[in-house]
Write a protein that holds these residues in place. Sequence first.
Motif, PDB file in Angstrom:
ATOM      1  N   GLY A   1       0.834  -1.186   0.000  1.00 12.54           N
ATOM      2  CA  GLY A   1       0.000   0.000   0.000  1.00 12.54           C
ATOM      3  C   GLY A   1       0.874   1.243   0.000  1.00 12.54           C
ATOM      4  N   GLN A   2       0.247   2.397  -0.014  1.00  7.71           N
ATOM      5  CA  GLN A   2       0.995   3.657  -0.094  1.00  7.71           C
ATOM      6  C   GLN A   2       1.467   4.137   1.276  1.00  7.71           C
ATOM      7  OE1 GLN A   2      -2.228   3.505   0.063  1.00  7.71           O
ATOM      8  NE2 GLN A   2      -2.853   5.154   1.450  1.00  7.71           N
ATOM      9  N   GLY A   3       0.932   3.552   2.329  1.00  5.57           N
ATOM     10  CA  GLY A   3       1.357   3.903   3.684  1.00  5.57           C
ATOM     11  C   GLY A   3       0.441   4.915   4.345  1.00  5.57           C
ATOM     12  N   THR A   4       0.352   4.816   5.660  1.00  6.86           N
ATOM     13  CA  THR A   4      -0.397   5.777   6.458  1.00  6.86           C
ATOM     14  C   THR A   4       0.452   6.135   7.676  1.00  6.86           C
ATOM     15  OG1 THR A   4      -2.525   6.247   7.522  1.00  6.86           O
ATOM     16  CG2 THR A   4      -1.658   4.020   7.780  1.00  6.86           C
ATOM     17  N   GLN A   5       0.496   7.421   8.003  1.00  8.81           N
ATOM     18  CA  GLN A   5       1.375   7.888   9.064  1.00  8.81           C
ATOM     19  C   GLN A   5       0.720   7.738  10.435  1.00  8.81           C
ATOM     20  OE1 GLN A   5       4.575   8.941   8.887  1.00  8.81           O
ATOM     21  NE2 GLN A   5       4.617   9.219  11.118  1.00  8.81           N
ATOM     22  N   VAL A   6       1.478   7.188  11.357  1.00  9.01           N
ATOM     23  CA  VAL A   6       1.074   7.114  12.760  1.00  9.01           C
ATOM     24  C   VAL A   6       2.101   7.871  13.580  1.00  9.01           C
ATOM     25  CG1 VAL A   6       0.771   5.596  14.744  1.00  9.01           C
ATOM     26  CG2 VAL A   6      -0.132   4.923  12.512  1.00  9.01           C
ATOM     27  N   THR A   7       1.642   8.848  14.329  1.00  9.52           N
ATOM     28  CA  THR A   7       2.517   9.638  15.179  1.00  9.52           C
ATOM     29  C   THR A   7       2.023   9.557  16.609  1.00  9.52           C
ATOM     30  OG1 THR A   7       3.009  11.159  13.354  1.00  9.52           O
ATOM     31  CG2 THR A   7       3.545  11.904  15.584  1.00  9.52           C
ATOM     32  N   VAL A   8       2.910   9.128  17.513  1.00  2.62           N
ATOM     33  CA  VAL A   8       2.555   8.992  18.927  1.00  2.62           C
ATOM     34  C   VAL A   8       3.356  10.019  19.715  1.00  2.62           C
ATOM     35  CG1 VAL A   8       2.367   7.419  20.874  1.00  2.62           C
ATOM     36  CG2 VAL A   8       2.176   6.535  18.544  1.00  2.62           C
ATOM     37  N   SER A   9       2.649  10.932  20.355  1.00  2.00           N
ATOM     38  CA  SER A   9       3.319  11.977  21.134  1.00  2.00           C
ATOM     39  C   SER A   9       3.524  11.499  22.570  1.00  2.00           C
ATOM     40  CB  SER A   9       2.484  13.254  21.127  1.00  2.00           C
ATOM     41  OG  SER A   9       1.233  13.020  21.734  1.00  2.00           O
ATOM     42  N   PRO A  10       4.598  11.971  23.222  1.00  2.00           N
ATOM     43  CA  PRO A  10       4.899  11.533  24.595  1.00  2.00           C
ATOM     44  C   PRO A  10       3.805  11.940  25.570  1.00  2.00           C
ATOM     45  CG  PRO A  10       6.804  12.570  23.575  1.00  2.00           C
ATOM     46  CD  PRO A  10       5.631  12.819  22.673  1.00  2.00           C
TER      47      PRO A  10
END
Length: 123
Positions: free
Chosen positions: A114-123
Amino acid sequence: QVQLVESGGGLVQAGGSLRLSCAASVRTFSRYTMGWFRQAPGKEREFVAGISRSGGSKDYADSVKGRFAISRDNAKNTVYLQMNSLKPEDTASYYCAAGIVLKLVLSTEVSYWGQGTQVTVSP
């Protein structure tokens, strides 16, 4: 040809949850072993989770065992990744993958991405 479209990524605080979905445009979805990989900036793409054609067998990277769960719905041509207890080190682009193998744990075994999906986890 198989097209894979991910959705469900986003920004979440540490300890939170997200569910990724991957919809496949193929008539023979149940013939493919499916998986999720991820790639953080400056790092190689790594295996996260894999699921067999029937959904009866699942594999996980040690770093996500007990926190992530992969599942699939062959009637909907969709594979999911439920991510719980997220940590900042889970931040990456997450890629859905399909392969004609019994187990999908190596990126070299992937036939379609797939083209990818961004996951961002903040502290």
